[in-house]
Motif scaffolding. Structure first.
Motif, PDB file in Angstrom:
ATOM      1  N   PRO A  61      -8.615  -4.142   2.507  1.00 14.20           N
ATOM      2  CA  PRO A  61      -7.191  -3.387   2.741  1.00 14.20           C
ATOM      3  C   PRO A  61      -6.574  -3.602   4.160  1.00 14.20           C
ATOM      4  O   PRO A  61      -5.393  -3.388   4.399  1.00 14.20           O
TER       5      PRO A  61
ATOM      6  N   THR B 271       0.804  -1.131  -0.066  1.00 15.79           N
ATOM      7  CA  THR B 271      -0.056  -0.046  -0.091  1.00 15.79           C
ATOM      8  C   THR B 271       0.776   1.083   0.124  1.00 15.79           C
ATOM      9  O   THR B 271       0.645   2.104  -0.704  1.00 15.79           O
TER      10      THR B 271
ATOM     11  N   TYR C 191      -6.193   2.925  -5.048  1.00 19.32           N
ATOM     12  CA  TYR C 191      -5.016   3.758  -4.149  1.00 19.32           C
ATOM     13  C   TYR C 191      -4.198   4.483  -5.133  1.00 19.32           C
ATOM     14  O   TYR C 191      -4.005   5.634  -4.902  1.00 19.32           O
TER      15      TYR C 191
END
Length: 187
Positions: A142, A66, A178
């Motif tokens: 996530p 991430t 993202y």
């Protein structure tokens, strides 16, 4: 062996944390946005290569993707498709490595001895016809590391194509979000 590795990891993590705290105490300006921007722009020619290498290597150290995806979107706002491609290659390489090397890492025996019921439960779930959907959901969510499901899939010998498909579809949706969100931060 596992305890020694954990101790070494925690010691290295602690030393790194102390080092960064020391650097911050000595010169807080080096952690400012302006300094970081100027530092990165001074290596403008090499930054894409460094980003590619870090995106690929980070999975072998079980570092979440991430932050790398978001940083990629911020560093290369005009190359978001390239950031998506680099990110997905890194994610899928680490998923594949964890799947195939899960037994070599030695955790399978440990987990089977410590949690035999949970391993059997996951084995039945990941051997079912809906296993791809489970992996996809896990990869898309996530707050849980995708690396765990890849590792477990390798331990219980889930068919590779189901693991790969689930991770790919779940991660491409999440990574696209993202990247889009990171790209919006540039505005």
């Amino acid at each position: 062996m596992l305890r020694t590795g954990k101790k070494i990891f925690y010691i290295l993590w602690g030393v790194l944390l102390i080092y960064f705290l020391y650097c911050y105490a000595q010169n807080p300006a080096i952690f400012s946005v302006e300094y970081l921007k100027s530092f990165i722009s001074s290596y403008n020619d090499q930054i894409l290569l460094v980003y590619i290498i870090l995106s690929i290597v980070r999975g072998f150290f079980l570092i979440p993707s991430t932050p790398f995806v978001i940083v990629g979107a911020l560093l290369f706002p005009d190359r978001l498709l390239l950031v998506l491609l680099i990110s997905m290659i890194g994610i899928m390489l680490s998923a594949t490595a964890l799947y195939y090397f899960s037994d070599m890492l030695g955790f399978s025996e440990y987990l089977e001895k410590k949690y035999p019921n949970k391993v059997k439960k996951w084995e039945s779930k990941l051997q079912s016809s809906k296993a791809t959907w489970l992996v996809l959901g896990w990869s898309f969510f996530p707050l849980v590391p995708t690396d765990i499901i890849c590792y477990v899939a390798g331990i219980i010998k889930m068919p590779y194509k189901y693991m790969f498909t689930g991770v790919f579809v779940g991660e491409i949706i999440l990574v696209s979000f993202y990247i889009y969100s990171g790209g919006l931060l540039q505005l």
